[in-house]
Design an enzyme around this catalytic site. Sequence first.
Site: not given
Ligand code: S3P
Length: 436
Positions: A21-22, A94, A122, A170, A315, A346
């Site tokens: 996903k990332s 997010g 959020r 993020q 996660d 969570r």
């Molecule tokens: C992600 C970073 C993580 C993770 C999220 C995906 C990303 O969040 O929990 O599911 O793709 O950069 P944080 O950056 O808020 O820790």
Amino acid sequence: MKFRVAPTRRLQGEGEVPGDKSVSHRAALLGALAEGVSEVHGFLEAEDCLCTLAAVQALGAEVTRKAPGHYRIAGSGRRGLSEPSDVIDCGNSGTLARLLPGVLTGLPFWTLLTGDASLRGRPMGRIAEPLRAMGATIVGRAEGTRLPLAIRGSTTPKAIDYATPVASAQVKSAVLLAGLAADGPVSVTEPAPSRDHSERMLRRFGVRVTTAERTVRLVPGPLRATSVAVPGDISSAAFLLVAGAIVAEARVTLHRVGVNPTRTGVLDVLEAMGARVATDRLADEGEPTASLTVTSGALRPTEIGGAALIPRLIDEVPVLAVLAAIAPGVTVVRDARELRVKESDRIAAVARELGKMGAAIEERPDGMAIAGGRRLHGARVASGGDHRIAMALAVAALVADGETLVDDVACVATSFPGFADVLNALAGTTIIRMEE
Ligand code: S3P
């Protein structure tokens, strides 16, 4: 939509998990910012990442689906992007809601962003603060810290050296994306390293990015279109790995799973808890990948905490809590306060819902203490609209006495649409039924 889950004694077989996903989000965003045509293979066709494709299209990038998971993204650099005519809906994502404002900080027009009820709750102040320092105008609910937000960037954001209080990929990525257009090099220093997918992919697109300990530095410049192979998502694999570790007669092999060291905390914990995970066929396609084979072993408790480990498995904590509930002894999760601001709280969700199945979990402000080794029993539980809670509960149900009903599971489509089918195939029979 709900899952009706029957316990199983057997999980055998091999397969792949859907795209990371990332990495998929980043491929769509960088492809749209690049000059020329980028080809993406293995893109995660789940709701979160489809929102990102829709967002870049709304900004003017051309996206063509060539085959399942294979997309062609044609961009003309930042110049090719223009003011969207409608609000961009980030859905449940997010990552989209925090990375896109980074891109928008380098674009001199207004864009409006919203999301679903979970996402609107959020915190967005963590990205709004550095992006404002770079010159973006960001207004919205709660003094511009909650969606819906309106964002106006500029052609040349101000370069900053940003020390972020949270280890968040993020936040780091938002600043780096804004930095692409900045008037000088930008840097981000984190309290502990977070996932580095943005840095790796930016380099692949021809951008100068260097990392020294906890600081990442980016030199502004154009992006060159390229091809991206998205690895399987280790965060999705984690559900099957834990399932393989707790079901009696299990042997599950997953191919082409992304094993970027900033993401493999789950493998360290599985090993520390006595599960056997063998790694094979290592390859490097911009992101390292491997085949992972899990077999069940005698489980024991562990401690899951520390600034170095938590970002590497954040996660995966819900499904690791299931493993801890099965392993005899007390497993403690600490330093994981961030779990309270994910798709749901969570910590509260895991304690409440696994508790309904007989697990003994004490909630703590920054984690939980799980007294494992109790027999779980089937119950009616609910995801609260959080995909990872839904899947973690379904995994717990595989070893419970009797049948479990998991309510509110449509959210699984945000990250792992084929989850039930994959488990049914490994069980050799239907153990998870989708019901209205
Ligand atoms: C992600 C970073 C993580 C993770 C999220 C995906 C990303 O969040 O929990 O599911 O793709 O950069 P944080 O950056 O808020 O820790």
